[in-house]
Enzyme design. Structure first.
Site, PDB file in Angstrom:
ATOM      1  N   SER A  90     -38.179  24.819  21.485  1.00  0.00           N
ATOM      2  CA  SER A  90     -37.987  24.486  22.889  1.00  0.00           C
ATOM      3  C   SER A  90     -36.955  23.392  23.082  1.00  0.00           C
ATOM      4  CB  SER A  90     -39.334  24.106  23.519  1.00  0.00           C
ATOM      5  OG  SER A  90     -39.403  22.716  23.691  1.00  0.00           O
ATOM      6  N   LYS A  91     -36.395  23.426  24.261  1.00  0.00           N
ATOM      7  CA  LYS A  91     -35.350  22.501  24.664  1.00  0.00           C
ATOM      8  C   LYS A  91     -35.815  21.050  24.480  1.00  0.00           C
ATOM      9  CE  LYS A  91     -32.810  21.710  28.972  1.00  0.00           C
ATOM     10  NZ  LYS A  91     -32.593  22.222  30.318  1.00  0.00           N
ATOM     11  N   ARG A  92     -37.101  20.841  24.768  1.00  0.00           N
ATOM     12  CA  ARG A  92     -37.640  19.478  24.686  1.00  0.00           C
ATOM     13  C   ARG A  92     -37.501  18.868  23.304  1.00  0.00           C
ATOM     14  NH1 ARG A  92     -41.622  21.525  28.016  1.00  0.00           N
ATOM     15  NH2 ARG A  92     -42.648  22.293  26.190  1.00  0.00           N
TER      16      ARG A  92
END
Ligand code: GLU
Length: 490
Positions: free
Chosen positions: A253-255
């Site tokens: 994920s981007k996070r």
């Protein structure tokens, strides 16, 4: 058979996830291998998520990767517009058709009413599902409300009995009970469609033959199938591709950072390596081969090689692959790419950057590793005399104390104009030979004196060539001084 037409349909968020790029790549490969068309469509119907410049970012990234599209907003084509927000009137036309067919209905429920339903569902710990309140309005009632300007959305009228079955080229035949399907929103009150409606209308009108997208859309596909059927349209071949995970059970994920194409590209990963690596994330050529150019991929790619299981993104493998791609570059290509990284690390003007490239070309996995390896060039780091001890090289503080001054002596004899690898090599190895000691006993202390580090990107000869005569002698001098005050034998 129809000409193969695939599309990549990103939302302009300013971010291209590795999974999105893989979808684009597979769609491109499938089209190219069948001499078909690859289309870019921008899905910007969620105006709240609009990001300035994000569309241009998509154009640039696809071109940079060599995923040239045959049709798209900035290249045109016969099936435009290719930006969904410019297709408003088209969606309106088809939503009206669907309402007339009795397959969709306007819903005037207020936000307050829906919030209440949601709260009730939460209270009773059940999933919120729209209660189909407006489905039962008569045609006349609905038309009257629409005409009087009450805001409304349009919902899909789902069958309440029976089953919907569809085939996916990767996941096989999937059947769901219609009773689980919600009367979802197709057109929002702002007049723009949801993805659920727009993807079907656009894929049909753009003559898309193969819909390649992430498996997160698999569970909604029965709804799309029902729309195709309602319109009497041919259903495209669905090709859903598995998720990309950071580890089992955890999505990339981007996070967590390092999840987009740019995260890697900006660190000096080569686009060819990134594409090659992601091609293999979820697709296998059926052999052990691992290296493919885009053209080779287009030849070899097949839907049957796509895997159903989630793919685990392995940064170490990408790093390794990138290193292999760097080694395949010509010296000139590597040198040109490495220069910005040298400039980041080195201020002094007198170092020979070509020598650096000769040292680093075969030793670099990722270009952004370069500056850290060169932290000794501008300023010699302070180091401990223990560094002069190297068992394998048979080097100790005592031997270094003896041979480093001799190395200083032979290097000092070299004319500045002759300061090059060959001559330095001759001098230092000649010295070891004449002293009848191991090469390492001369080379190791010189390497330590020049780098001040236990690991350096090159050996003594390369480092001396890089630093030039004056700096080399000054650093050896400094080393001799350090050794002279060190206690005997450690
Ligand atoms: N706009 C959708 C997304 O970005 C596209 C999905 C599709 O390829 O149909 O996820």
């Amino acid at each position: 058979m129809n000409k193969v037409r695939t599309r990549f349909a990103p939302s302009p968020t300013g971010y291209l996830h590795i999974g999105g790029l893989r979808t684009a790549l597979y769609a491109y490969l499938l089209a190219k291998q069948a001499s078909g068309d690859f289309i870019l469509r921008i899905e910007d119907t969620d105006q709240d998520r609009y990001v300035e410049g994000a569309t241009e970012f998509i154009y640039r990234t696809l071109r940079l990767c060599g995923l040239d599209y045959d049709e798209g907003p900035d290249v045109g084509g016969d099936y435009g517009p290719y930006i969904q927000s410019e297709r408003r009137s088209i969606y309106r036309e088809y939503i009206d058709k669907l309402i007339n067919l009795g397959e969709a209905y306007p819903c005037f429920c207020t936000k307050e009413r829906l919030d209440e339903l949601r709260a009730k569902a939460a209270e009773s710990k059940t999933a919120y599902v729209y209660d189909r309140h407006c489905r039962h309005l008569s045609k006349e009632e609905a038309a009257e409300k629409m005409a009087s300007g009450i805001p409304y959305v349009v919902r899909q009228k789902m069958p309440t009995t029976g089953q919907t079955t569809f085939d996916d080229a990767v996941y096989g035949q999937i059947t769901v009970d219609n009773s689980v399907l919600e009367d979802g929103i197709l057109l929002k009150s702002d007049g723009l469609p949801t993805y659920n409606f727009a993807n079907v209308v656009d894929d049909h009108l753009m003559n898309i033959t193969h819909v390649i997208r992430g498996s997160e859309y698999l569970s909604s596909t029965p709804k799309y199938n029902l729309l195709y059927q309602a319109f009497g349209w041919e259903i495209p071949t669905y090709v859903h591709v598995s998720q990309i995970m950071r580890s089992p059970g955890k999505k990339l994920s981007k996070r967590d950072g390092d999840a987009s194409f740019s995260d890697f590209y900006n660190k000096g990963y080569l686009k060819e390596a990134i594409l090659n690596y992601i091609a293999l994330l979820g697709w296998s050529p059926g052999t052990d081969e691992e290296f493919f150019t885009l053209e080779e991929l287009a030849e070899r790619f097949s839907i049957s090689g796509i895997s159903k299981s989630d793919a685990i993104f392995d940064p170490a493998k990408l790093r390794w692959m990138n290193g292999e791609y760097i080694r395949k570059l010509s010296f000139a290509e590597f040198h040109e790419m490495a220069i910005p990284y040298y400039k980041q690390a080195i201020q002094r003007e007198d170092v020979n950057l070509e020598v650096l490239s000769r040292m680093l070309h075969t030793r670099t996995e990722v270009l952004s590793d370069i500056p850290e390896q060169l932290d000794f060039v501008d300023t010699l780091p302070d180091y401990n005399v223990d560094l002069y001890v190297h068992k394998k090289m048979k080097s100790s503080v005592d031997t270094s104390r003896e041979y480093l001054p001799q190395a200083w002596g032979v290097l000092g004899e070299i004319e500045p104009k002759d300061w090059n690898e060959e001559v330095i090599h001759e001098k230092l190895l000649g010295l070891a030979n004449s002293l009848s000691v191991k090469n390492g006993q001369v080379l190791w202390p010189v390497r330590v004196a020049l780098s001040g580090k236990p690991v350096s990107p090159g050996g003594a000869i390369e480092l001396a060539t890089l630093l030039g005569k004056e700096e080399t002698l000054a650093r050896i001098d400094f080393g001799m001084e350090k050794l002279s005050v060190a206690p005997a034998s450690i």
